[in-house]
Scaffold this motif. Structure first.
Motif, PDB file in Angstrom:
ATOM      1  N   ASP A   1     -17.062 -10.086  14.179  1.00  0.00           N
ATOM      2  CA  ASP A   1     -16.335 -10.153  13.123  1.00  0.00           C
ATOM      3  C   ASP A   1     -16.121  -9.918  11.893  1.00  0.00           C
ATOM      4  OD1 ASP A   1     -16.075 -12.331  14.925  1.00  0.00           O
ATOM      5  OD2 ASP A   1     -17.260 -13.309  14.025  1.00  0.00           O
ATOM      6  N   GLU A   2     -17.518  -9.013  11.009  1.00  0.00           N
ATOM      7  CA  GLU A   2     -17.152  -7.879  10.509  1.00  0.00           C
ATOM      8  C   GLU A   2     -16.390  -7.020   9.867  1.00  0.00           C
ATOM      9  OE1 GLU A   2     -21.700  -7.882   8.971  1.00  0.00           O
ATOM     10  OE2 GLU A   2     -22.188  -9.627   9.897  1.00  0.00           O
ATOM     11  N   ALA A   3     -16.578  -6.095  11.674  1.00  0.00           N
ATOM     12  CA  ALA A   3     -15.901  -5.169  11.967  1.00  0.00           C
ATOM     13  C   ALA A   3     -14.259  -5.568  10.936  1.00  0.00           C
ATOM     14  CB  ALA A   3     -16.161  -4.427  13.014  1.00  0.00           C
ATOM     15  N   ILE A   4     -13.645  -6.557  11.765  1.00  0.00           N
ATOM     16  CA  ILE A   4     -12.554  -6.703  12.223  1.00  0.00           C
ATOM     17  C   ILE A   4     -11.788  -7.364  10.613  1.00  0.00           C
ATOM     18  CG2 ILE A   4     -11.093  -9.416  12.781  1.00  0.00           C
ATOM     19  CD1 ILE A   4     -11.234  -7.456  15.151  1.00  0.00           C
ATOM     20  N   GLN A   5     -12.606  -8.373   9.977  1.00  0.00           N
ATOM     21  CA  GLN A   5     -12.079  -8.453   8.321  1.00  0.00           C
ATOM     22  C   GLN A   5     -12.621  -6.886   8.018  1.00  0.00           C
ATOM     23  OE1 GLN A   5     -12.226 -11.611   7.666  1.00  0.00           O
ATOM     24  NE2 GLN A   5     -11.834 -10.818   5.815  1.00  0.00           N
ATOM     25  N   CYS A   6     -13.122  -6.177   7.776  1.00  0.00           N
ATOM     26  CA  CYS A   6     -12.192  -5.030   6.916  1.00  0.00           C
ATOM     27  C   CYS A   6     -11.086  -4.569   7.183  1.00  0.00           C
ATOM     28  CB  CYS A   6     -13.794  -3.672   7.620  1.00  0.00           C
ATOM     29  SG  CYS A   6     -15.757  -4.362   7.271  1.00  0.00           S
ATOM     30  N   LEU A   7     -11.630  -4.841   8.864  1.00  0.00           N
ATOM     31  CA  LEU A   7      -9.068  -4.049   8.590  1.00  0.00           C
ATOM     32  C   LEU A   7      -8.356  -4.923   7.765  1.00  0.00           C
ATOM     33  CD1 LEU A   7      -9.676  -3.688  12.362  1.00  0.00           C
ATOM     34  CD2 LEU A   7      -9.706  -1.996  11.027  1.00  0.00           C
ATOM     35  N   GLN A   8      -8.396  -5.495   7.177  1.00  0.00           N
ATOM     36  CA  GLN A   8      -7.749  -6.780   6.491  1.00  0.00           C
ATOM     37  C   GLN A   8      -6.695  -5.748   5.563  1.00  0.00           C
ATOM     38  OE1 GLN A   8      -7.080  -9.640   7.631  1.00  0.00           O
ATOM     39  NE2 GLN A   8      -8.410  -9.463   9.297  1.00  0.00           N
ATOM     40  N   CYS A   9      -7.069  -4.912   5.054  1.00  0.00           N
ATOM     41  CA  CYS A   9      -6.558  -3.715   4.104  1.00  0.00           C
ATOM     42  C   CYS A   9      -5.413  -3.187   4.232  1.00  0.00           C
ATOM     43  CB  CYS A   9      -8.019  -2.988   3.189  1.00  0.00           C
ATOM     44  SG  CYS A   9      -8.779  -2.033   3.947  1.00  0.00           S
ATOM     45  N   LEU A  10      -5.864  -3.230   5.383  1.00  0.00           N
ATOM     46  CA  LEU A  10      -4.773  -1.904   6.421  1.00  0.00           C
ATOM     47  C   LEU A  10      -3.177  -3.223   6.730  1.00  0.00           C
ATOM     48  CD1 LEU A  10      -6.548  -0.474   9.328  1.00  0.00           C
ATOM     49  CD2 LEU A  10      -5.792   0.439   6.787  1.00  0.00           C
ATOM     50  N   PRO A  11      -2.047  -2.296   6.749  1.00  0.00           N
ATOM     51  CA  PRO A  11      -0.623  -3.237   7.286  1.00  0.00           C
ATOM     52  C   PRO A  11      -0.964  -3.422   8.172  1.00  0.00           C
ATOM     53  CG  PRO A  11       0.004  -0.664   6.482  1.00  0.00           C
ATOM     54  CD  PRO A  11      -1.854  -1.121   5.870  1.00  0.00           C
ATOM     55  N   GLN A  12      -0.096  -3.935   9.085  1.00  0.00           N
ATOM     56  CA  GLN A  12       0.113  -3.997  10.580  1.00  0.00           C
ATOM     57  C   GLN A  12       0.725  -3.314  11.162  1.00  0.00           C
ATOM     58  OE1 GLN A  12      -0.992  -6.894  11.866  1.00  0.00           O
ATOM     59  NE2 GLN A  12      -1.928  -8.030  10.691  1.00  0.00           N
ATOM     60  N   SER A  13       0.468  -2.881  12.055  1.00  0.00           N
ATOM     61  CA  SER A  13       0.753  -1.883  12.569  1.00  0.00           C
ATOM     62  C   SER A  13       0.384  -1.640  13.466  1.00  0.00           C
ATOM     63  CB  SER A  13       1.023  -0.221  11.653  1.00  0.00           C
ATOM     64  OG  SER A  13      -0.686  -0.175  12.464  1.00  0.00           O
ATOM     65  N   ALA A  14       1.026  -1.040  15.115  1.00  0.00           N
ATOM     66  CA  ALA A  14       0.058  -0.820  16.502  1.00  0.00           C
ATOM     67  C   ALA A  14      -0.951  -0.616  16.304  1.00  0.00           C
ATOM     68  CB  ALA A  14       1.106  -0.014  17.402  1.00  0.00           C
ATOM     69  N   PHE A  15      -1.504   0.449  15.324  1.00  0.00           N
ATOM     70  CA  PHE A  15      -2.989   1.538  15.442  1.00  0.00           C
ATOM     71  C   PHE A  15      -3.742   0.714  14.057  1.00  0.00           C
ATOM     72  CE2 PHE A  15       1.143   4.482  13.988  1.00  0.00           C
ATOM     73  CZ  PHE A  15       0.498   4.992  15.196  1.00  0.00           C
ATOM     74  N   ARG A  16      -3.426  -1.008  14.101  1.00  0.00           N
ATOM     75  CA  ARG A  16      -4.828  -1.532  13.694  1.00  0.00           C
ATOM     76  C   ARG A  16      -4.496  -2.143  13.985  1.00  0.00           C
ATOM     77  NH1 ARG A  16      -3.930  -6.464   8.200  1.00  0.00           N
ATOM     78  NH2 ARG A  16      -4.993  -7.738   9.475  1.00  0.00           N
ATOM     79  N   LEU A  17      -3.383  -2.768  15.246  1.00  0.00           N
ATOM     80  CA  LEU A  17      -4.038  -3.965  16.278  1.00  0.00           C
ATOM     81  C   LEU A  17      -5.015  -3.399  16.976  1.00  0.00           C
ATOM     82  CD1 LEU A  17      -0.353  -5.029  16.926  1.00  0.00           C
ATOM     83  CD2 LEU A  17      -2.048  -6.681  16.106  1.00  0.00           C
ATOM     84  N   ALA A  18      -4.532  -1.665  17.665  1.00  0.00           N
ATOM     85  CA  ALA A  18      -5.565  -1.022  18.462  1.00  0.00           C
ATOM     86  C   ALA A  18      -6.296  -0.915  18.015  1.00  0.00           C
ATOM     87  CB  ALA A  18      -4.831   0.598  18.688  1.00  0.00           C
ATOM     88  N   LEU A  19      -6.900  -1.085  16.135  1.00  0.00           N
ATOM     89  CA  LEU A  19      -8.472  -1.166  15.710  1.00  0.00           C
ATOM     90  C   LEU A  19      -9.174  -2.276  16.150  1.00  0.00           C
ATOM     91  CD1 LEU A  19      -8.062   0.797  13.014  1.00  0.00           C
ATOM     92  CD2 LEU A  19      -8.924   1.677  14.413  1.00  0.00           C
TER      93      LEU A  19
END
Length: 380
Positions: A350-368
């Protein structure tokens, strides 16, 4: 992981062997390795093996960087250099063995997910070289880990030192550490050089920490997490932060990518430690409960010790009685240690997912995000 004794020598390829008996043995190993490489290439044509998602309806997590991984695989065969044919053959055999390439894939995913933040249109040479360096360091650490742990199998296959002897394994690992250090220095980015150099130091710190706490039933969860960071999460965190740095994002974004990699790495290690109890030897590619048998107390055991006094007695006896290891495994299973470790893995995810909020939506963020979820699915 064993400290790379020759890591400081960037002209590793010019080292000469005084022991001619050893040289003859290494030459015979080289011939065998080349045969093995040909077999590997016959059995596994096409793209590099990558992690697949458990549910057949989900797309391959790494599909969006599959071309990058193909290029990586080709480059790994040449980046180890041609001056040491024996060690190069060993390295090629390792790379051809087909690991998941998770760490370089994370480099590519973070790189592409952060490009839009700075206006870059394509990956740089530094992005690609970082992915190659990360995979070399990871592979070298695995070779040395197997030597230290005296492991005969990894992913269901014989380890390098089991096939070719400890001397060749240590040299092959040192060789890759030295080569990765050379390519790292040539990136000429002091922040990334310090970041990755710290990882190699962390590997050694993790091994020392583990060796000094074997069969120690007083080890605390925080100590386990620090050791897990040194041995697993440090490299993943450096991979994701280094990728962001080469995308030229602001420092707060690169720090978020570091925290993403750190928490993903910790979650990944906890899941691996759960699987050591819940999967069969065939699924693991090694004997079930192998960490516990060696006295390496992981999260499920640490939690179980809080409720099972008998478990402490068995562990402190170092499994001297026949059947005591199986009894210890049963106590871990019935004490709730596995369930509490699952909660810990989910917390870090959950903490890892939260760190991705700073990224724009993209296929690459979804893969992360998918990578984090896939990790948890391994224990569903």
């Amino acid at each position: 992981m064993m400290m790379p004794a020759t890591c400081h020598n960037l002209e590793f390829g010019r080292i000469k062997f005084a022991d001619f008996g050893v040289m003859r043995k290494l030459q015979s190993v080289e011939c065998f390795l080349l045969k093995l490489l040909r077999l590997c290439s016959m059995d596994a044509p096409g793209p590099p093996p990558v992690l697949s998602v458990k549910k057949e309806s989900k797309a391959d997590l790494f599909e969006v960087v599959s071309d990058d991984l193909l290029t990586l695989n080709k480059n790994l065969q040449s980046i180890v250099g041609a001056e040491n044919p024996v060690l190069m053959s060993a390295a090629e055999q390792i790379f051809s063995a087909g690991g998941k390439r998770m760490r370089p894939a994370l480099v590519f995913l973070v790189s592409r997910a952060t490009l839009a933040l700075t206006g870059l249109e394509e990956l740089t040479r530094e992005h690609r070289r970082l992915a190659e360096i990360i995979e070399m360091i990871h592979t070298a650490s695995l070779i040395h880990d197997d030597v230290l742990d005296e492991s005969d199998m990894r992913r269901g296959k014989e380890t390098v030192h089991q096939l070719y002897g400890t001397r060749v394994a240590v040299l092959a690992g040192d060789f890759m550490f030295a080569q990765s250090s050379w390519y790292l220095a040539n990136l000429e980015n002091l922040e990334v050089i310090k970041l990755i150099s710290q990882v190699i130091k962390d590997f050694a710190s993790g091994e020392i920490k583990q060796a000094s706490s074997l069969f120690d039933c007083d080890v605390e969860l925080d100590e386990y997490l620090i050791k897990s960071y040194y041995k697993t999460a440090s490299l993943i965190a450096a991979s994701t932060k280094g990728a962001a740095i080469f995308s030229r994002v602001d420092s707060d974004i690169s720090e978020q990518m570091y925290q993403y990699g750190k928490n993903l790495g910790l979650s990944f290690q906890v899941v691996d430690d759960i699987l050591d109890f819940t999967q069969s030897a065939e699924q693991l590619g090694k004997p079930a409960g192998s960490d516990l048998a060696k006295g390496n107390l992981t999260a499920p055991v640490i939690f179980a010790l809080e409720k099972e006094p008998k478990l402490r007695e068995i562990i402190e006896s170092e499994f001297c009685e026949t059947g005591s290891l199986n009894e210890a495994i049963e106590l871990v299973m019935k004490s709730g240690g596995i369930e509490r470790a699952r909660v810990l893995a989910k917390q870090k995810a959950d903490e890892a997912i939260q760190c991705l909020q700073c990224l724009p939506q993209s296929a690459f963020r979804l893969a992360l995000e998918g990578m984090v979820k896939f990790n948890l699915e391994r224990i569903d």
